[in-house]
Structures are given as structure tokens and as C-alpha cells.
Motif scaffolding. Structure first.
Motif, PDB file in Angstrom:
ATOM      1  N   ARG A 111       0.823  -1.195   0.000  1.00 14.33           N
ATOM      2  CA  ARG A 111       0.000   0.000   0.000  1.00 14.33           C
ATOM      3  C   ARG A 111       0.870   1.264   0.000  1.00 14.33           C
ATOM      4  O   ARG A 111       1.940   1.288   0.601  1.00 14.33           O
ATOM      5  CB  ARG A 111      -0.904   0.020   1.240  1.00 14.33           C
ATOM      6  CG  ARG A 111      -1.804  -1.191   1.376  1.00 14.33           C
ATOM      7  CD  ARG A 111      -2.723  -1.026   2.574  1.00 14.33           C
ATOM      8  NE  ARG A 111      -3.528  -2.203   2.792  1.00 14.33           N
ATOM      9  CZ  ARG A 111      -3.183  -3.182   3.616  1.00 14.33           C
ATOM     10  NH1 ARG A 111      -2.054  -3.104   4.286  1.00 14.33           N
ATOM     11  NH2 ARG A 111      -3.962  -4.230   3.775  1.00 14.33           N
ATOM     12  N   LYS A 113       2.172   5.021   1.055  1.00 18.38           N
ATOM     13  CA  LYS A 113       2.244   5.666   2.356  1.00 18.38           C
ATOM     14  C   LYS A 113       1.074   6.628   2.527  1.00 18.38           C
ATOM     15  O   LYS A 113       0.638   7.267   1.578  1.00 18.38           O
ATOM     16  CB  LYS A 113       3.566   6.421   2.482  1.00 18.38           C
ATOM     17  CG  LYS A 113       4.786   5.524   2.502  1.00 18.38           C
ATOM     18  CD  LYS A 113       6.058   6.344   2.692  1.00 18.38           C
ATOM     19  CE  LYS A 113       7.279   5.449   2.733  1.00 18.38           C
ATOM     20  NZ  LYS A 113       8.531   6.243   2.898  1.00 18.38           N
ATOM     21  N   PRO A 150      -7.046   4.365   5.956  1.00 16.65           N
ATOM     22  CA  PRO A 150      -6.100   3.280   6.265  1.00 16.65           C
ATOM     23  C   PRO A 150      -6.802   2.117   6.950  1.00 16.65           C
ATOM     24  O   PRO A 150      -7.762   2.292   7.693  1.00 16.65           O
ATOM     25  CB  PRO A 150      -5.097   3.958   7.203  1.00 16.65           C
ATOM     26  CG  PRO A 150      -5.253   5.414   6.974  1.00 16.65           C
ATOM     27  CD  PRO A 150      -6.688   5.623   6.600  1.00 16.65           C
ATOM     28  N   ASN A 153      -4.753  -2.391  10.588  1.00 25.56           N
ATOM     29  CA  ASN A 153      -3.349  -2.738  10.853  1.00 25.56           C
ATOM     30  C   ASN A 153      -2.436  -1.537  10.666  1.00 25.56           C
ATOM     31  O   ASN A 153      -1.468  -1.349  11.415  1.00 25.56           O
ATOM     32  CB  ASN A 153      -2.904  -3.877   9.933  1.00 25.56           C
ATOM     33  CG  ASN A 153      -3.455  -5.209  10.382  1.00 25.56           C
ATOM     34  OD1 ASN A 153      -3.904  -5.350  11.512  1.00 25.56           O
ATOM     35  ND2 ASN A 153      -3.433  -6.195   9.501  1.00 25.56           N
ATOM     36  N   THR A 154      -2.720  -0.727   9.641  1.00 22.80           N
ATOM     37  CA  THR A 154      -1.910   0.473   9.416  1.00 22.80           C
ATOM     38  C   THR A 154      -2.159   1.505  10.513  1.00 22.80           C
ATOM     39  O   THR A 154      -1.221   2.158  10.987  1.00 22.80           O
ATOM     40  CB  THR A 154      -2.249   1.082   8.040  1.00 22.80           C
ATOM     41  OG1 THR A 154      -2.025   0.101   7.023  1.00 22.80           O
ATOM     42  CG2 THR A 154      -1.387   2.302   7.758  1.00 22.80           C
ATOM     43  N   LYS A 157      -0.162   1.090  13.761  1.00 22.36           N
ATOM     44  CA  LYS A 157       1.249   1.461  13.770  1.00 22.36           C
ATOM     45  C   LYS A 157       1.468   2.838  14.382  1.00 22.36           C
ATOM     46  O   LYS A 157       2.556   3.132  14.898  1.00 22.36           O
ATOM     47  CB  LYS A 157       1.805   1.451  12.346  1.00 22.36           C
ATOM     48  CG  LYS A 157       1.832   0.086  11.680  1.00 22.36           C
ATOM     49  CD  LYS A 157       2.369   0.211  10.268  1.00 22.36           C
ATOM     50  CE  LYS A 157       2.347  -1.137   9.544  1.00 22.36           C
ATOM     51  NZ  LYS A 157       2.848  -1.022   8.154  1.00 22.36           N
ATOM     52  N   TYR A 158       0.449   3.693  14.315  1.00 21.04           N
ATOM     53  CA  TYR A 158       0.602   5.069  14.769  1.00 21.04           C
ATOM     54  C   TYR A 158      -0.021   5.302  16.142  1.00 21.04           C
ATOM     55  O   TYR A 158      -0.101   6.458  16.590  1.00 21.04           O
ATOM     56  CB  TYR A 158      -0.021   6.024  13.743  1.00 21.04           C
ATOM     57  CG  TYR A 158       0.602   5.880  12.378  1.00 21.04           C
ATOM     58  CD1 TYR A 158       1.825   6.473  12.086  1.00 21.04           C
ATOM     59  CD2 TYR A 158      -0.013   5.116  11.382  1.00 21.04           C
ATOM     60  CE1 TYR A 158       2.411   6.317  10.836  1.00 21.04           C
ATOM     61  CE2 TYR A 158       0.566   4.957  10.136  1.00 21.04           C
ATOM     62  CZ  TYR A 158       1.776   5.558   9.869  1.00 21.04           C
ATOM     63  OH  TYR A 158       2.367   5.403   8.642  1.00 21.04           O
TER      64      TYR A 158
END
Length: 365
Positions: A111, A113, A150, A153-154, A157-158
Motif C-alpha cells: 500500500r 504511504k 487506512p 493494521n496500518t 502502527k501510529y
């Protein structure tokens, strides 16, 4: 120096090597030998001057490093021909080239960014709603009409990690279990090592907690659940199986086929927590030992070559000769006990292992 100029200089140096190599085909064997003597005499004089006047040695160029990686593949006793650098340096070059090769090969093409604005919004929603999971935040972004939000899972990350380190009570409980069941417990894990051609080999090691003996080891290019089952069959002949087996969360260890095999063999699995290598200390330790004492000093050619090296190291040195502080300075396989004698009356015989990388010692009459 620009990238284009660096590539030009590297290609220029390689052309010089290739032209010199082609010239050798048109020279007689006698001329090559005399030329070798002439070059070696000048090189010896140069090295002598560098050592005497403490002059800095020339820095190896990229083409020079690539040439020696090639020579290490095809030249026997290549280590004895090195003068400007050490053999460990060439091995380090190989490791660096392997890292670069697989970094390019494993380049992510998934994917795209996400933008900084989206990251800022994710953090803002989480800050204002700390109980929302990544899935809920994803659903909120969809409700806000954001195009292509997003995936969870993405988003995760943040978000700040909420995983707490193990408490002292948890650590003590696990340590107590390991100590109380040392004689009935085995541990297993995988390790990887690159070959000369940048392929990846997978090594399996099984260790007995109480004696520190490596019960079984094997090398493969493609580990599977069926392969793992066969290795444990080989490691447990005639029903000699442990009561407990400690392993991590590798998909092969967690596969249904492997777990069914362990259950049918009467082995209870103890899976470690995620990102908790301290819970499998003996397997992690022995793999670190294998790396420091063997794998960091070699470049295996292929699967067979690595298996031969591991066999010699483990059977002739690690299990029978290498002492361990954890078992009071003894060896995993009990060594013969000698009557204390004055050193003047003892003769020691040394036997090289791995071409002299290690030696074993025995008393002789």
C-alpha cells in the motif's frame, strides 16, 4: 562523489581486472610464475615499508571488495593470500552484500504511504478517544467520508503501544517453572544464515535444559510442518521424549499438524509470549553461541556444507568438550574424570576441530 562517478570508477576498475585476466590466457605458465614472483617481491617491500614507517594501508575500493568476494568462492586457501585485509573483513563484506541484496529484493511494494494529515487525524482521534480500537477508528474515518481510509493494521502502527512489560511476579513464576522442570524440558528455535550465493538457510536446534546438550539439529532451505515433525521423530527415538517443549510463536510451531504430533507423543507445549525471547533463554543462548563461535567465522557454500560444519562443531566440540558455567563448568556429555596430577607429569594431546578453529585436549600416557 556523485553516484554516477562512483559507478564509472567501479566499472573502470573492473575493466582493468578483466583485461589483466584475459592477458593471462596468452601467457605461458613459466611467464605467469615469474610475474607472480616479481609482483610478490614488490608487494612484500611495500608492506615492509608500511609496517616500518607506519603508513596507512590503502582503502579497499568497491571493485576490490567484489573481486575478493568472487575469489573467496573459487580460490582454495584464499585466506592465506590476503595481505591488506583480514579474512574476517572479507566475510564482513559478504554479510554487507547479503544485506544489501535482500534489502533490494524485499523492498515493499504494498500500500502507498499515508499522508501526514491522515496520521495527525489518527493520533487526534485516539487522543480524544483512547478506548477506541484501530478497527473503530477505521470505521469512524469511513463515516467521515475520507477516501480510502487506512486499514486497522496500518492505523495501529501510529498508536502508542499499551503492552506492559512483564511484572516481577510473572518473571519469577516462569523462572521457577524452568528451574523445577529442567530435567523434563527441551527448547527449540530456528536461526538463519546466508550462503555464498545469498540464499537463506534455516537451521533448527533442540536443546536439553538440564544438560545443555544439543539433542538434535538440522538445516533446510524450506522448513515446513511436515519437515518439523520428521525432525522430532528423529530426535525422539524409542519414545525418549521430553515432558515439556518450549518454543516461540513461529507459524510452524503453532501449526495444527505439529501440535497434534506433540500431543500424540505425550509432549506438552509451552509457547512463549509475543516478543518475549527471555522466556526461551536456553534456545536463544545456544543460537547466540553458534553464531559467535562458528557462523560468524564462515561463509557456507550450500546446505550440505553448513550441515557438515555444524556436525563437526556440535559433535566434536560443543557437546563433548565445551564447558558451561550453568552446569558448574562441566560439558553436556560427561567428560572422563582424571586423577589430579602435577603438570610436570602430564602430556596433553591436542586435536584440531574445524581446521584449527578450535582444539580438543586429552591426557595421554
Amino acid at each position: 562523489m556523485s553516484l554516477s562517478r562512483s559507478l564509472f570508477l567501479c566499472l573502470k576498475e573492473w575493466m582493468h581486472y578483466l583485461l589483466y585476466f584475459l592477458k593471462l590466457y596468452f601467457k605461458s605458465s613459466h611467464d605467469i610464475k615469474l610475474e607472480n614472483i616479481a609482483l610478490r617481491s614488490q608487494l612484500a617491500l611495500y608492506i615492509q615499508r608500511c609496517d616500518k614507517q607506519k603508513l596507512p594501508k590503502p582503502t579497499p575500493t568497491p571493485a576490490f571488495r567484489q573481486l575478493w568476494l568472487f575469489l573467496s568462492m573459487h580460490l582454495k586457501q584464499w585466506k592465506s593470500h590476503l595481505i591488506l585485509v583480514k579474512p574476517d573483513t572479507v566475510i564482513k563484506w559478504h554479510r554487507t552484500a547479503f544485506t544489501f541484496h535482500w534489502k533490494r529484493k524485499s523492498r515493499k511494494v504494498g500500500r502507498p504511504k499515508i499522508s501526514r494529515e491522515t496520521i495527525h487525524l489518527i493520533k487526534r482521534v485516539h487522543q480524544e478517544n483512547p478506548l477506541l480500537s484501530p478497527e473503530k477508528i477505521h470505521e469512524k474515518l469511513k463515516l467521515l467520508g475520507i477516501e480510502k481510509p487506512p486499514v486497522p493494521n496500518t492505523i495501529s502502527k501510529y498508536l502508542p503501544s499499551t503492552r506492559q512489560p512483564p511484572t516481577e511476579k510473572q518473571m519469577q513464576s516462569w523462572k521457577t517453572f524452568l528451574k523445577n522442570h529442567q530435567s523434563d524440558t527441551w527448547a527449540t528455535d530456528f536461526f538463519t544464515i546466508p550462503t555464498l550465493t545469498f540464499d537463506v538457510l534455516y537451521g533448527l536446534v533442540i536443546i536439553h535444559h538440564q544438560t545443555r546438550k544439543i539433542i538434535h539439529f538440522e538445516v533446510t532451505t524450506n522448513p515446513t510442518a511436515e519437515w518439523m515433525i520428521q525432525q522430532f521423530r528423529n530426535a525422539t527415538p524409542y519414545g525418549k521424549a521430553p515432558k515439556y517443549l518450549i518454543h516461540d510463536n513461529d507459524s510452524i510451531f503453532r501449526s495444527k499438524a505439529f501440535q497434534r504430533f506433540l500431543t500424540s507423543s505425550g509432549i506438552t507445549t509451552k509457547r512463549t509470549a509475543f516478543q518475549s525471547p527471555w522466556q526461551n533463554p536456553y534456545a536463544e543462548r545456544v543460537i547466540g553461541t553458534l553464531r559467535r563461535e562458528l557462523l560468524d567465522h564462515i561463509i557456507p557454500l550450500n546446505e550440505t556444507h553448513l550441515e557438515q560444519l555444524l556436525t563437526e562443531y556440535i559433535e566434536q566440540y560443543y557437546n563433548t568438550e565445551r564447558t558451561h558455567q550453568g552446569i558448574n563448568g562441566k560439558t553436556p556429555v560427561p567428560s572422563p574424570e582424571y586423577i589430579p596430577t602435577d603438570l610436570k607429569n602430564i602430556k596433553i594431546k591436542a586435536t584440531p576441530v574445524l581446521n584449527g578453529l578450535y582444539h580438543t585436549y586429552k591426557r595421554v600416557a
